[in-house]
Design a protein around this motif. Sequence first.
Motif, mmCIF file in Angstrom:
data_model
loop_
_atom_site.group_PDB
_atom_site.id
_atom_site.type_symbol
_atom_site.label_atom_id
_atom_site.label_comp_id
_atom_site.label_asym_id
_atom_site.label_seq_id
_atom_site.Cartn_x
_atom_site.Cartn_y
_atom_site.Cartn_z
ATOM 1 N N GLU A 246 37.628 -5.271 -5.687
ATOM 2 C CA GLU A 246 37.491 -4.656 -7.007
ATOM 3 C C GLU A 246 36.253 -5.195 -7.696
ATOM 4 N N SER A 247 35.627 -4.345 -8.507
ATOM 5 C CA SER A 247 34.504 -4.822 -9.308
ATOM 6 C C SER A 247 34.333 -3.935 -10.526
ATOM 7 N N LEU A 248 33.596 -4.461 -11.485
ATOM 8 C CA LEU A 248 33.303 -3.721 -12.703
ATOM 9 C C LEU A 248 31.970 -3.008 -12.531
ATOM 10 N N TYR A 249 31.946 -1.739 -12.864
ATOM 11 C CA TYR A 249 30.753 -0.899 -12.747
ATOM 12 C C TYR A 249 30.310 -0.615 -14.170
ATOM 13 N N GLN A 250 29.291 -1.340 -14.651
ATOM 14 C CA GLN A 250 28.883 -1.236 -16.047
ATOM 15 C C GLN A 250 27.710 -0.280 -16.200
ATOM 16 N N MET A 251 27.921 0.737 -17.042
ATOM 17 C CA MET A 251 26.898 1.744 -17.312
ATOM 18 C C MET A 251 26.591 1.716 -18.804
ATOM 19 N N PRO A 252 25.488 2.362 -19.213
ATOM 20 C CA PRO A 252 25.135 2.342 -20.639
ATOM 21 C C PRO A 252 26.254 2.837 -21.558
ATOM 22 N N PHE A 253 27.092 3.769 -21.066
ATOM 23 C CA PHE A 253 28.138 4.346 -21.924
ATOM 24 C C PHE A 253 29.507 3.724 -21.731
ATOM 25 N N GLY A 254 29.616 2.673 -20.916
ATOM 26 C CA GLY A 254 30.904 2.013 -20.735
ATOM 27 C C GLY A 254 31.054 1.442 -19.337
ATOM 28 N N ALA A 255 32.234 0.921 -19.049
ATOM 29 C CA ALA A 255 32.476 0.281 -17.758
ATOM 30 C C ALA A 255 33.688 0.906 -17.073
ATOM 31 N N LEU A 256 33.645 0.925 -15.747
ATOM 32 C CA LEU A 256 34.758 1.411 -14.942
ATOM 33 C C LEU A 256 35.149 0.343 -13.935
ATOM 34 N N MET A 257 36.433 0.271 -13.630
ATOM 35 C CA MET A 257 36.890 -0.609 -12.562
ATOM 36 C C MET A 257 36.871 0.212 -11.278
ATOM 37 N N ILE A 258 36.137 -0.280 -10.273
ATOM 38 C CA ILE A 258 36.105 0.422 -8.998
ATOM 39 C C ILE A 258 36.613 -0.504 -7.891
ATOM 40 N N THR A 259 37.180 0.115 -6.867
ATOM 41 C CA THR A 259 37.635 -0.613 -5.690
ATOM 42 C C THR A 259 36.990 0.039 -4.487
ATOM 43 N N VAL A 260 36.398 -0.792 -3.624
ATOM 44 C CA VAL A 260 35.828 -0.288 -2.382
ATOM 45 C C VAL A 260 36.577 -0.922 -1.211
ATOM 46 N N CYS A 261 36.802 -0.110 -0.179
ATOM 47 C CA CYS A 261 37.412 -0.619 1.043
ATOM 48 C C CYS A 261 36.609 -0.056 2.213
ATOM 49 N N ALA A 262 35.918 -0.944 2.915
ATOM 50 C CA ALA A 262 34.997 -0.527 3.969
ATOM 51 C C ALA A 262 35.706 -0.315 5.297
ATOM 52 N N ALA A 263 35.370 0.793 5.949
ATOM 53 C CA ALA A 263 35.843 1.063 7.304
ATOM 54 C C ALA A 263 34.791 0.589 8.314
ATOM 55 N N VAL A 264 33.509 0.649 7.901
ATOM 56 C CA VAL A 264 32.406 0.214 8.760
ATOM 57 C C VAL A 264 31.494 -0.696 7.953
ATOM 58 N N VAL A 265 31.238 -1.897 8.462
ATOM 59 C CA VAL A 265 30.267 -2.840 7.889
ATOM 60 C C VAL A 265 29.453 -3.343 9.073
ATOM 61 N N ARG A 266 28.257 -2.745 9.244
ATOM 62 C CA ARG A 266 27.481 -3.055 10.441
ATOM 63 C C ARG A 266 26.030 -3.268 10.052
ATOM 64 N N TYR A 267 25.399 -4.247 10.675
ATOM 65 C CA TYR A 267 23.964 -4.417 10.463
ATOM 66 C C TYR A 267 23.327 -5.001 11.717
ATOM 67 N N ASP A 268 22.063 -4.696 11.870
ATOM 68 C CA ASP A 268 21.259 -5.234 12.964
ATOM 69 C C ASP A 268 19.872 -5.440 12.378
ATOM 70 N N ILE A 269 19.604 -6.660 11.922
ATOM 71 C CA ILE A 269 18.355 -6.943 11.220
ATOM 72 C C ILE A 269 17.656 -8.136 11.875
ATOM 73 N N SER A 270 16.334 -8.030 11.984
ATOM 74 C CA SER A 270 15.496 -9.140 12.451
ATOM 75 C C SER A 270 14.240 -9.148 11.584
ATOM 76 N N GLU A 271 13.292 -10.029 11.903
ATOM 77 C CA GLU A 271 12.035 -10.062 11.144
ATOM 78 C C GLU A 271 11.278 -8.752 11.298
ATOM 79 N N ASN A 272 11.635 -7.972 12.307
ATOM 80 C CA ASN A 272 10.944 -6.708 12.582
ATOM 81 C C ASN A 272 11.593 -5.501 11.904
ATOM 82 N N GLY A 273 12.626 -5.743 11.105
ATOM 83 C CA GLY A 273 13.328 -4.647 10.435
ATOM 84 C C GLY A 273 14.723 -4.483 11.002
#
Length: 140
Positions: A84-111
């Motif tokens: 859960e996190s707070l999503y703060q915008m100029p006109f107010g804030a919303l509570m949002i929840t994210v649940c990831a099905a995929v969290v993948r990365y492949d990073i090196s100095e080359n990108g």
Amino acid sequence: KKEVLLSICGKQNYQDQEPECIELVTAGVLESTEEGWILTYEETDLTGLEGVTTTFHVEPGTITLSRKGPLDSQMVFQKDVPHESLYQMPFGALMITVCAAVVRYDISENGGTIDLVYDIEIEQTAAGKIEYHLDIRVKE
């Protein structure tokens, strides 16, 4: 720190709406840390977030997306773990929840790449599924 060229494809499937795909090519900065990587770029009016700085903190098993500026938010992505996190915008804030099905990365100095697929709830109501794909290319 290295200057990079980012190719970002975001696909948003919100309930009762046609899927929306946003593609953006922009400059950013990739930085190596002891824990992993930090990727930072400035949003543009194309994304509707002009003036916002977006930062991805990439660590084993976790990617944290932070936005600072007219919109402030921090979303934590861990496979199958709701955050859960707070999503703060100029006109107010919303509570949002994210649940990831995929969290993948492949990073090196080359990108590399970052892939995120997650469900999002806004104020405890299912809002849809979001897919992000980032291509990171080091500028010569």
